[in-house]
Design a protein around this motif. Structure first.
Motif, mmCIF file in Angstrom:
data_model
loop_
_atom_site.group_PDB
_atom_site.id
_atom_site.type_symbol
_atom_site.label_atom_id
_atom_site.label_comp_id
_atom_site.label_asym_id
_atom_site.label_seq_id
_atom_site.Cartn_x
_atom_site.Cartn_y
_atom_site.Cartn_z
ATOM 1 N N ARG A 16 60.458 64.815 61.073
ATOM 2 C CA ARG A 16 59.478 64.142 61.795
ATOM 3 C C ARG A 16 59.810 63.626 63.086
ATOM 4 N N LEU A 56 49.573 65.970 63.441
ATOM 5 C CA LEU A 56 50.756 65.977 64.442
ATOM 6 C C LEU A 56 50.596 64.856 65.499
ATOM 7 N N VAL A 66 52.562 66.994 56.460
ATOM 8 C CA VAL A 66 53.559 66.964 57.541
ATOM 9 C C VAL A 66 54.792 68.033 57.254
ATOM 10 N N ASP A 120 53.012 55.972 60.603
ATOM 11 C CA ASP A 120 53.637 56.609 59.230
ATOM 12 C C ASP A 120 52.477 57.364 58.555
ATOM 13 N N ASN A 121 52.844 57.637 57.317
ATOM 14 C CA ASN A 121 52.257 58.679 56.391
ATOM 15 C C ASN A 121 50.953 57.576 55.926
ATOM 16 N N LYS A 124 51.667 63.654 53.208
ATOM 17 C CA LYS A 124 53.118 64.007 52.966
ATOM 18 C C LYS A 124 52.896 65.606 53.041
ATOM 19 N N ILE A 154 48.411 57.225 58.921
ATOM 20 C CA ILE A 154 47.733 58.556 58.972
ATOM 21 C C ILE A 154 46.637 58.712 57.902
ATOM 22 N N ILE A 185 51.154 61.424 64.232
ATOM 23 C CA ILE A 185 52.537 61.355 64.299
ATOM 24 C C ILE A 185 53.070 61.101 65.722
#
Length: 215
Positions: A215, A176, A203, A184-185, A200, A188, A179
């Motif tokens: 998000r 979190l 999230v 972005d994924n 993913k 991260i 984010i």
């Protein structure tokens, strides 16, 4: 600089600036440094992104604002195409009451910029900042450090105080926070040492627990 230092790989720099005089002048000054090589100059953000993708420089110097892309968009695009590159932005430090300008600086930091320099920064300080960025350390304009970091701290504190956040396990809370910093994924996943599909899933779990539609 001693002989051993001159044998080290030179720091490859790309300069993106709309002002041709500023761009060429900066390139000429940096070219005098034995450990720095200016590999290209770009007159716009989009051309800077393209050249960064092709050349993979160590450091990109971006003079903000650029007319064709906003600072956060340009920074994010450069780092997506060349993840090992570091971005330093030249700015005119805003007054304390210029909220929109401070917001823009904060967004560029969240997009991944390594730091900021005032446009009238002496060349020796610019060189120091380029070397620091290439070594993966941050270099922010002294006038902006306190305000920008305070804004980031307030934003992080606010996110942790939202209803339901206390129900998140440490891994999801870490995601979190990332984010909230604009990652972005894939970014991260690199940061926490896992795969994008796993991020993913995390999230999705966060969204289910906190309630926002996306998000």
């Amino acid at each position: 600089m001693n002989e051993a230092a001159t044998r080290r790989p030179r720091i490859r720099v790309l300069i993106a600036a709309g002002n041709g005089l500023f761009r060429s002048g900066l390139a000429s000054l940096l070219a005098k440094e034995p450990d720095i090589e200016v590999v290209a100059e770009a007159p716009s953000a989009r051309s800077g992104v393209q050249l960064a993708s092709q050349l993979r420089p160590d450091v990109v110097l971006v003079s903000l604002p650029l007319s064709d892309l906003k600072g956060p968009e340009a920074t994010r695009a450069i780092l997506q195409r060349s993840p090992t590159t570091r971005v330093l932005a030249f700015i005119v430090p805003p007054n304390r009451n210029q909220t929109s300008e401070w917001d823009e600086i904060e967004r560029v930091i969240r997009a991944g910029a390594s730091g900021f320099l005032a446009r009238d920064t002496p060349i020796d300080e610019i060189v120091t900042a380029v070397r620091a960025a290439a070594a993966d350390s941050r270099r922010l304009v002294p006038q902006t450090v306190e305000e920008v970091l305070a804004a980031l701290h307030r934003a992080d504190a606010a996110s942790e105080q939202r209803p339901g956040v206390d129900r998140l396990p440490p891994r999801e809370l870490e995601v979190l926070r990332l984010i909230g910093r604009g990652l972005d994924n894939e970014e991260i996943a690199d940061r926490i040492g896992t795969s994008p599909p796993r991020v993913k899933q995390l999230v999705s779990s966060i969204l289910r627990k906190l309630g926002p539609p996306d998000r």
